[in-house]
Design an enzyme around this catalytic site. Structure first.
Site, short mmCIF file in Angstrom:
data_model
loop_
_atom_site.label_atom_id
_atom_site.label_comp_id
_atom_site.label_asym_id
_atom_site.label_seq_id
_atom_site.Cartn_x
_atom_site.Cartn_y
_atom_site.Cartn_z
N LYS A 77 3.24 -17.54 16.52
CA LYS A 77 2.12 -18.29 15.75
C LYS A 77 2.35 -19.70 15.67
CE LYS A 77 -1.16 -17.68 12.04
NZ LYS A 77 -1.41 -16.82 10.76
N SER A 152 -6.15 -14.91 10.30
CA SER A 152 -5.93 -16.12 11.35
C SER A 152 -4.91 -15.97 12.42
CB SER A 152 -5.50 -16.94 10.47
OG SER A 152 -3.95 -16.90 9.89
N SER A 176 -3.72 -12.09 7.26
CA SER A 176 -3.83 -12.85 8.50
C SER A 176 -2.83 -12.04 9.57
CB SER A 176 -3.37 -14.24 8.32
OG SER A 176 -4.44 -15.04 7.87
#
Lengths: 483, 96
Positions: A77, A152, A176
């Site tokens: 990420k 997210s 997330s």
């Protein structure tokens, strides 16, 4: 095809010399080249750098060395620092920023022989539940490209679901990791707070943030968790003796397992199709000897509100470091403070500015007691309620997301609806509990996730139970309809 | 309870966010909507409850006071918007 193999299988094949790390990496890079212009999961892929890492791993294996993840590509990420590779948090304010150091988790990946294959898309600074708050691109759900992968960590979830990487890293502040795992039909795990180092993770809500793994099976996810975990002196919130052991993963049994089903997460707040899929899974588990009992956990209803005070308050403080001086572009204003305010005003996206405003307000003189202090007291209440349930039950089970993957743009005009998507996942962050999402069925041909939460430091037991549940449910092998 | 445009302007100033008029108005609406939801926890009896500032509390974490390698200067400055002579450059803050 190499991209269809699990991380466990890939590492075994590379270790035995059956295939090389370069071949495995090339197969995944080719799949990224073929699919990612449609899916938008990656913000940054450096083919040459990935192949250079793979060549070094092959030399390591030839010399008789190699860790648990030899030759396994892992997507990271883009809010996790990678030495020499851009780390933007999907924000204009970090456009062009290249960290001079590796996050502890990235250093651990490299030590284990993994290949950092690319950086994945997210909601800007991990603030969102759809990936639509990225300043750079939308990510599309591999099950239906018109839909969101969730957020997210949507890019990391989409990359693993579409076989553009067997494993990936995400971060979870209010759901997330787990929420996009559910929407993309894979496994996502948020360990106990402090068992995986946060050093090098760009901070959002420091008391809630936790890095964790994504995989297509519990076995792969547990393998990655064992590599990432362990005490880190560079993170003073890292727990002592925090290694997550994956031995014994397959020794769990469902017979006699006691599961609590919170009434608050089995009612009107949950979409009927999601509920049907979960209830069918529960019936399957009951036949295997699991006892499921509905319990009343009223504090869950306060979770979203409490979260939207605590997380923005911490974010408003954490994001003060983005001043346009030390990293990222600078927008000219009037003098030093003028530059500072112009840079932040122009380069932060709308949702980030909103949360910084909310946090600043909640911490400002006259409101601190009514908002921040009270929210922390309610947080204590929520954690205590879960702890008391864990005295009688092995784990808490609920849907991961109240709905299946939604159309991109569908909820953009309804900010509160987007925030409510974290309803089921927020409690685990409040108490620091280990929590994971695993696929448990389908609704409208879209995956439904089951969220399992255990007591602090019950990570091994949670993974063991999740492995047994995964074996008992018939959904594990269905893959998205991709070429 | 609602927040005025003047208060929004004040909060933006505290947060070091340069916002134009339409943005300030938009944030006023969104902040007021969120503040409405914040009322949900005002009725809970929290009398005597300790605040929980952290997920898993650790106390007094000490580190050995040892020298160890840090970032070298050129690396620390590589991402700077403006740097000169080994320094981050910002506009003058203190007048002569």
């Amino acid at each position: 095809m190499l991209t269809q193999l699990s991380a466990t299988e890939l590492a075994a094949k590379v270790r035995s010399g059956d295939v090389s790390a370069v071949e495995v990496t090339e197969a995944h890079l080719d799949r990224i080249a073929k699919l990612d212009s449609e899916l938008g999961a990656y913000l940054h892929v450096d083919r040459e750098e990935a192949l250079r890492q793979a060549t070094a791993v092959d030399a390591m294996v030839k010399a008789g060395n190699g860790g648990f993840l030899v030759g396994v590509p892992v997507a990271v990420k883009d809010n996790i620092s990678t030495l020499g590779m851009p780390t933007t948090c999907a924000s204009r304010i970090l456009e062009g920023y290249v960290p001079p150091f590796d996050a502890t988790v990235v250093a651990k990946l490299k030590e284990a022989g993994a290949i950092v294959i690319g950086k994945t898309n997210l909601d800007e600074f991990a603030m969102g539940t759809s990936c639509e708050n990225s300043a750079f691109q939308d990510t599309h759900n591999p099950w239906d490209p018109d839909r969101s992968p969730g957020g997210s960590s949507g890019g990391s979830a989409a990359a693993v679901a579409s076989e553009m990487a067997p494993l990936s890293l995400g971060s979870d502040t209010g759901g997330s990791i787990r929420m996009p795992a559910a929407l993309c039909g894979i496994v996502g795990f948020k360990p106990t707070y402090g068992r995986i180092s946060r050093y090098g993770l760009v901070a959002f809500g420091s008391s809630l943030d936790q890095i964790g793994p994504f995989g297509r099976s519990i076995e792969d996810t547990a393998l990655l968790a064992s590599v990432l975990s362990g005490h880190d002196p560079l993170d003073s919130t890292s727990l002592p003796d925090s290694a997550i052991r994956s031995e014994g993963l397959k020794d769990g049994s469902l017979k006699g397992l006691k599961v609590a089903l919170p009434k608050q997460l089995f009612g009107a707040a949950i979409n009927a199709g999601v509920m049907d899929a979960l209830e069918m899974a529960i019936e399957n588990l009951e036949r295997e000897g699991v006892s499921c009992t509905q319990v009343d956990m009223p504090s869950i209803d306060y979770g979203v509100t409490t979260y939207y005070i605590i997380a923005p308050a911490e974010a408003s403080s954490n994001l003060a470091r983005f001043d346009g001086v030390r990293f990222g572009p600078q927008v000219q204003g009037d003098g030093h403070i003028g530059n500072f305010s112009a840079t932040r005003g122009k380069l932060f996206g709308h949702e980030v500015k909103l949360r910084v405003m909310v946090g600043t307000y909640a911490l400002s003189a006259g409101y601190y007691d009514a908002f921040y202090h009270r929210a922390q007291q309610v947080r204590g209440l929520m954690a205590a309620e879960f702890e008391s349930v864990f005295r009688s039950y092995d784990l808490v089970m609920s849907p991961t997301s109240p709905i299946v993957a939604f159309k991109l743009g569908e909820l953009k005009q309804d900010p509160m609806a987007l925030k409510m998507l974290d309803l089921c996942t927020i409690p685990a962050n409040m108490g620091g509990f280990p929590s994971l999402s695993l696929p448990c069925g389908f609704s409208q041909d879209l995956p439904v996730g089951m969220c399992l939460t255990g007591p602090v430091n019950g990570d091994e037991r949670l993974l063991q139970t999740a492995y047994a549940i995964e074996q008992a449910l018939p959904w594990g092998h269905r893959r998205p309809p991709l070429p | 309870m609602s927040i005025s445009l003047e208060e929004v302007r004040h909060v933006a100033r505290l947060a070091r966010l340069d916002l134009d008029e339409p943005e300030l108005l938009a944030f006023q609406g969104e902040l007021n909507a969120l503040l409405g939801h914040f009322q949900d926890i005002q009725g809970i009896d929290v009398e005597g409850l300790d605040p929980k500032p952290h997920a898993v509390g650790l106390h007094n974490v000490w580190a050995e006071d040892l020298a160890r390698p840090g970032l070298i200067r050129d690396e620390a400055l590589r991402n700077a918007a403006v740097s000169r002579a080994g320094l981050f450059i910002v506009p003058t803050i203190i007048e002569e």
